[in-house]
Design a protein around this motif. Structure first.
Motif, PDB file in Angstrom:
ATOM      1  N   VAL A 263      39.907  -8.787 -50.616  1.00 54.31           N
ATOM      2  CA  VAL A 263      41.037  -8.102 -49.991  1.00 54.31           C
ATOM      3  C   VAL A 263      40.627  -7.312 -48.748  1.00 54.31           C
ATOM      4  O   VAL A 263      41.210  -7.480 -47.678  1.00 54.31           O
ATOM      5  N   LYS A 264      39.637  -6.464 -48.860  1.00 55.22           N
ATOM      6  CA  LYS A 264      39.268  -5.608 -47.730  1.00 55.22           C
ATOM      7  C   LYS A 264      38.850  -6.401 -46.493  1.00 55.22           C
ATOM      8  O   LYS A 264      39.368  -6.160 -45.404  1.00 55.22           O
ATOM      9  N   PRO A 265      37.919  -7.359 -46.605  1.00 49.04           N
ATOM     10  CA  PRO A 265      37.555  -8.102 -45.393  1.00 49.04           C
ATOM     11  C   PRO A 265      38.728  -8.885 -44.791  1.00 49.04           C
ATOM     12  O   PRO A 265      38.844  -8.992 -43.574  1.00 49.04           O
ATOM     13  N   ILE A 266      39.582  -9.402 -45.645  1.00 51.33           N
ATOM     14  CA  ILE A 266      40.744 -10.142 -45.133  1.00 51.33           C
ATOM     15  C   ILE A 266      41.689  -9.202 -44.401  1.00 51.33           C
ATOM     16  O   ILE A 266      42.189  -9.526 -43.311  1.00 51.33           O
ATOM     17  N   LEU A 267      41.934  -8.025 -44.967  1.00 52.16           N
ATOM     18  CA  LEU A 267      42.791  -7.054 -44.283  1.00 52.16           C
ATOM     19  C   LEU A 267      42.182  -6.636 -42.947  1.00 52.16           C
ATOM     20  O   LEU A 267      42.892  -6.535 -41.935  1.00 52.16           O
ATOM     21  N   ASP A 268      40.874  -6.410 -42.930  1.00 47.33           N
ATOM     22  CA  ASP A 268      40.203  -6.008 -41.684  1.00 47.33           C
ATOM     23  C   ASP A 268      40.359  -7.075 -40.599  1.00 47.33           C
ATOM     24  O   ASP A 268      40.668  -6.767 -39.449  1.00 47.33           O
ATOM     25  N   VAL A 269      40.152  -8.329 -40.966  1.00 43.68           N
ATOM     26  CA  VAL A 269      40.279  -9.423 -39.998  1.00 43.68           C
ATOM     27  C   VAL A 269      41.733  -9.569 -39.548  1.00 43.68           C
ATOM     28  O   VAL A 269      42.012  -9.752 -38.356  1.00 43.68           O
ATOM     29  N   ALA A 270      42.660  -9.481 -40.470  1.00 45.04           N
ATOM     30  CA  ALA A 270      44.081  -9.618 -40.118  1.00 45.04           C
ATOM     31  C   ALA A 270      44.513  -8.530 -39.139  1.00 45.04           C
ATOM     32  O   ALA A 270      45.246  -8.800 -38.179  1.00 45.04           O
ATOM     33  N   ILE A 271      44.059  -7.324 -39.365  1.00 40.45           N
ATOM     34  CA  ILE A 271      44.414  -6.213 -38.474  1.00 40.45           C
ATOM     35  C   ILE A 271      43.809  -6.432 -37.086  1.00 40.45           C
ATOM     36  O   ILE A 271      44.474  -6.247 -36.062  1.00 40.45           O
ATOM     37  N   ALA A 272      42.562  -6.863 -37.048  1.00 37.34           N
ATOM     38  CA  ALA A 272      41.912  -7.127 -35.760  1.00 37.34           C
ATOM     39  C   ALA A 272      42.624  -8.246 -35.009  1.00 37.34           C
ATOM     40  O   ALA A 272      42.874  -8.134 -33.804  1.00 37.34           O
ATOM     41  N   ARG A 273      42.968  -9.325 -35.702  1.00 35.51           N
ATOM     42  CA  ARG A 273      43.692 -10.432 -35.070  1.00 35.51           C
ATOM     43  C   ARG A 273      45.057  -9.983 -34.588  1.00 35.51           C
ATOM     44  O   ARG A 273      45.497 -10.364 -33.507  1.00 35.51           O
ATOM     45  N   PHE A 274      45.744  -9.170 -35.386  1.00 40.49           N
ATOM     46  CA  PHE A 274      47.064  -8.668 -35.002  1.00 40.49           C
ATOM     47  C   PHE A 274      46.971  -7.835 -33.723  1.00 40.49           C
ATOM     48  O   PHE A 274      47.755  -8.004 -32.795  1.00 40.49           O
ATOM     49  N   ARG A 275      45.988  -6.947 -33.673  1.00 40.37           N
ATOM     50  CA  ARG A 275      45.828  -6.100 -32.483  1.00 40.37           C
ATOM     51  C   ARG A 275      45.532  -6.936 -31.244  1.00 40.37           C
ATOM     52  O   ARG A 275      46.054  -6.674 -30.165  1.00 40.37           O
ATOM     53  N   GLU A 276      44.688  -7.933 -31.410  1.00 38.28           N
ATOM     54  CA  GLU A 276      44.358  -8.809 -30.287  1.00 38.28           C
ATOM     55  C   GLU A 276      45.600  -9.570 -29.819  1.00 38.28           C
ATOM     56  O   GLU A 276      45.881  -9.668 -28.626  1.00 38.28           O
ATOM     57  N   PHE A 277      46.367 -10.082 -30.771  1.00 38.67           N
ATOM     58  CA  PHE A 277      47.590 -10.813 -30.430  1.00 38.67           C
ATOM     59  C   PHE A 277      48.598  -9.891 -29.751  1.00 38.67           C
ATOM     60  O   PHE A 277      49.253 -10.279 -28.779  1.00 38.67           O
ATOM     61  N   GLN A 278      48.733  -8.663 -30.256  1.00 40.82           N
ATOM     62  CA  GLN A 278      49.668  -7.715 -29.648  1.00 40.82           C
ATOM     63  C   GLN A 278      49.252  -7.384 -28.218  1.00 40.82           C
ATOM     64  O   GLN A 278      50.096  -7.244 -27.335  1.00 40.82           O
ATOM     65  N   ALA A 279      47.950  -7.244 -27.983  1.00 37.57           N
ATOM     66  CA  ALA A 279      47.474  -6.970 -26.618  1.00 37.57           C
ATOM     67  C   ALA A 279      47.834  -8.127 -25.695  1.00 37.57           C
ATOM     68  O   ALA A 279      48.285  -7.912 -24.558  1.00 37.57           O
ATOM     69  N   LEU A 280      47.661  -9.361 -26.168  1.00 40.16           N
ATOM     70  CA  LEU A 280      48.048 -10.531 -25.372  1.00 40.16           C
ATOM     71  C   LEU A 280      49.548 -10.572 -25.142  1.00 40.16           C
ATOM     72  O   LEU A 280      50.012 -10.865 -24.035  1.00 40.16           O
ATOM     73  N   ARG A 281      50.317 -10.261 -26.173  1.00 40.41           N
ATOM     74  CA  ARG A 281      51.776 -10.246 -26.047  1.00 40.41           C
ATOM     75  C   ARG A 281      52.218  -9.179 -25.043  1.00 40.41           C
ATOM     76  O   ARG A 281      53.085  -9.433 -24.210  1.00 40.41           O
ATOM     77  N   ASP A 282      51.615  -8.010 -25.102  1.00 43.96           N
ATOM     78  CA  ASP A 282      51.957  -6.936 -24.167  1.00 43.96           C
ATOM     79  C   ASP A 282      51.597  -7.317 -22.739  1.00 43.96           C
ATOM     80  O   ASP A 282      52.358  -7.037 -21.803  1.00 43.96           O
ATOM     81  N   GLU A 283      50.437  -7.954 -22.565  1.00 41.27           N
ATOM     82  CA  GLU A 283      50.013  -8.386 -21.225  1.00 41.27           C
ATOM     83  C   GLU A 283      50.967  -9.438 -20.669  1.00 41.27           C
ATOM     84  O   GLU A 283      51.326  -9.402 -19.492  1.00 41.27           O
ATOM     85  N   LEU A 284      51.386 -10.369 -21.510  1.00 38.93           N
ATOM     86  CA  LEU A 284      52.334 -11.388 -21.083  1.00 38.93           C
ATOM     87  C   LEU A 284      53.665 -10.762 -20.682  1.00 38.93           C
ATOM     88  O   LEU A 284      54.250 -11.127 -19.654  1.00 38.93           O
ATOM     89  N   LYS A 285      54.128  -9.817 -21.476  1.00 45.54           N
ATOM     90  CA  LYS A 285      55.387  -9.132 -21.169  1.00 45.54           C
ATOM     91  C   LYS A 285      55.285  -8.396 -19.832  1.00 45.54           C
ATOM     92  O   LYS A 285      56.194  -8.448 -19.005  1.00 45.54           O
ATOM     93  N   LYS A 286      54.163  -7.726 -19.620  1.00 41.61           N
ATOM     94  CA  LYS A 286      53.945  -6.991 -18.374  1.00 41.61           C
ATOM     95  C   LYS A 286      53.897  -7.946 -17.182  1.00 41.61           C
ATOM     96  O   LYS A 286      54.483  -7.684 -16.126  1.00 41.61           O
ATOM     97  N   THR A 287      53.217  -9.078 -17.359  1.00 41.05           N
ATOM     98  CA  THR A 287      53.116 -10.067 -16.292  1.00 41.05           C
ATOM     99  C   THR A 287      54.477 -10.655 -15.954  1.00 41.05           C
ATOM    100  O   THR A 287      54.820 -10.819 -14.773  1.00 41.05           O
ATOM    101  N   LYS A 288      55.279 -10.949 -16.965  1.00 37.48           N
ATOM    102  CA  LYS A 288      56.627 -11.475 -16.729  1.00 37.48           C
ATOM    103  C   LYS A 288      57.485 -10.461 -15.989  1.00 37.48           C
ATOM    104  O   LYS A 288      58.246 -10.814 -15.092  1.00 37.48           O
ATOM    105  N   ALA A 289      57.375  -9.189 -16.371  1.00 37.47           N
ATOM    106  CA  ALA A 289      58.150  -8.140 -15.702  1.00 37.47           C
ATOM    107  C   ALA A 289      57.725  -8.005 -14.241  1.00 37.47           C
ATOM    108  O   ALA A 289      58.569  -7.873 -13.339  1.00 37.47           O
ATOM    109  N   THR A 290      56.428  -8.060 -13.986  1.00 38.11           N
ATOM    110  CA  THR A 290      55.920  -7.969 -12.615  1.00 38.11           C
ATOM    111  C   THR A 290      56.419  -9.144 -11.783  1.00 38.11           C
ATOM    112  O   THR A 290      56.852  -8.966 -10.639  1.00 38.11           O
ATOM    113  N   LEU A 291      56.383 -10.339 -12.348  1.00 39.25           N
ATOM    114  CA  LEU A 291      56.858 -11.520 -11.645  1.00 39.25           C
ATOM    115  C   LEU A 291      58.358 -11.410 -11.355  1.00 39.25           C
ATOM    116  O   LEU A 291      58.803 -11.735 -10.244  1.00 39.25           O
TER     117      LEU A 291
END
Length: 195
Positions: free
Chosen positions: A111-139
């Motif tokens: 459980v613990k290692p899976i939760l740790d990896v899931a949280i890290a992947r989620f944060r990375e995905f959210q950062a990409l999603r935020d960057e994409l949103k920012k790029t679309k707004a700038t465009l």
């Protein structure tokens, strides 16, 4: 990562009680436990967990759809443990925003290692999603500015640098962002055109 507030979705009360005990022993805080049919974006918003952990025999389409709605309205890491699944269900779960989809059920030692990896992947995905949103707004803002410059060039006979300077001057005079001034100018031009 301990101290995280976890919402547990489980259809089996005995299994949920064992998982609750395991999570607490590892330093997590179980803030609520719900059966799958009570999972909704509204309930997640009320409970406010840091992560959602789903443990079920086989995921239902309703559960996956609830995950999709939660991901759209208030994204957060979701870990799903299932006993059995098929390829289409895995794909749907990932598209719905599930951060980790574990087949063959829950093993409390993992459980613990899976939760740790899931949280890290989620944060990375959210950062990409935020960057994409920012790029679309700038465009989109750049397109507005280009259209407003084109309007000034056409209507006032200005060259491109003069049109841009006029927009900048207007933005500074009004203490507004350049994109906001461009949008207002284009809206005003549409009003005049339609009279």
């Amino acid at each position: 990562m301990s101290g995280l507030r976890i919402l547990l979705i489980d259809e089996d009360p005995e299994r949920a009680a064992l998982l609750d005990e395991t999570l607490r022993a590892q330093g997590y805080e179980l803030v609520a436990r719900l059966p799958p049919d009570e999972l909704s974006a509204k309930r997640v918003n009320e409970i406010g967990p840091d992560i959602i952990l789903v443990d079920m025999g086989s995921p239902s389409r309703d559960t996956i759809e609830s995950m999709r709605q939660i991901n759209e309205e208030q994204p957060r890491p979701v870990v799903m443990f299932v006993d059995q699944s098929d390829d289409s269900m895995v794909a749907e779960a990932v598209q719905a925003g599930v951060s980790a989809y574990i087949i063959d059920g829950l093993n409390v030692k993992r459980v613990k290692p899976i939760l740790d990896v899931a949280i890290a992947r989620f944060r990375e995905f959210q950062a990409l999603r935020d960057e994409l949103k920012k790029t679309k707004a700038t465009l989109a803002e750049r397109k507005l500015i280009e259209r407003a410059k084109g309007l000034l060039m056409r209507e006032r006979g200005l060259n491109e640098s003069e049109a841009y300077a006029a927009l900048r001057r207007l933005a500074m005079d009004r203490q507004q962002r350049l994109a906001d001034v461009a949008e207002a100018l284009l809206a005003f031009a549409d009003v005049l055109k339609n009279k």
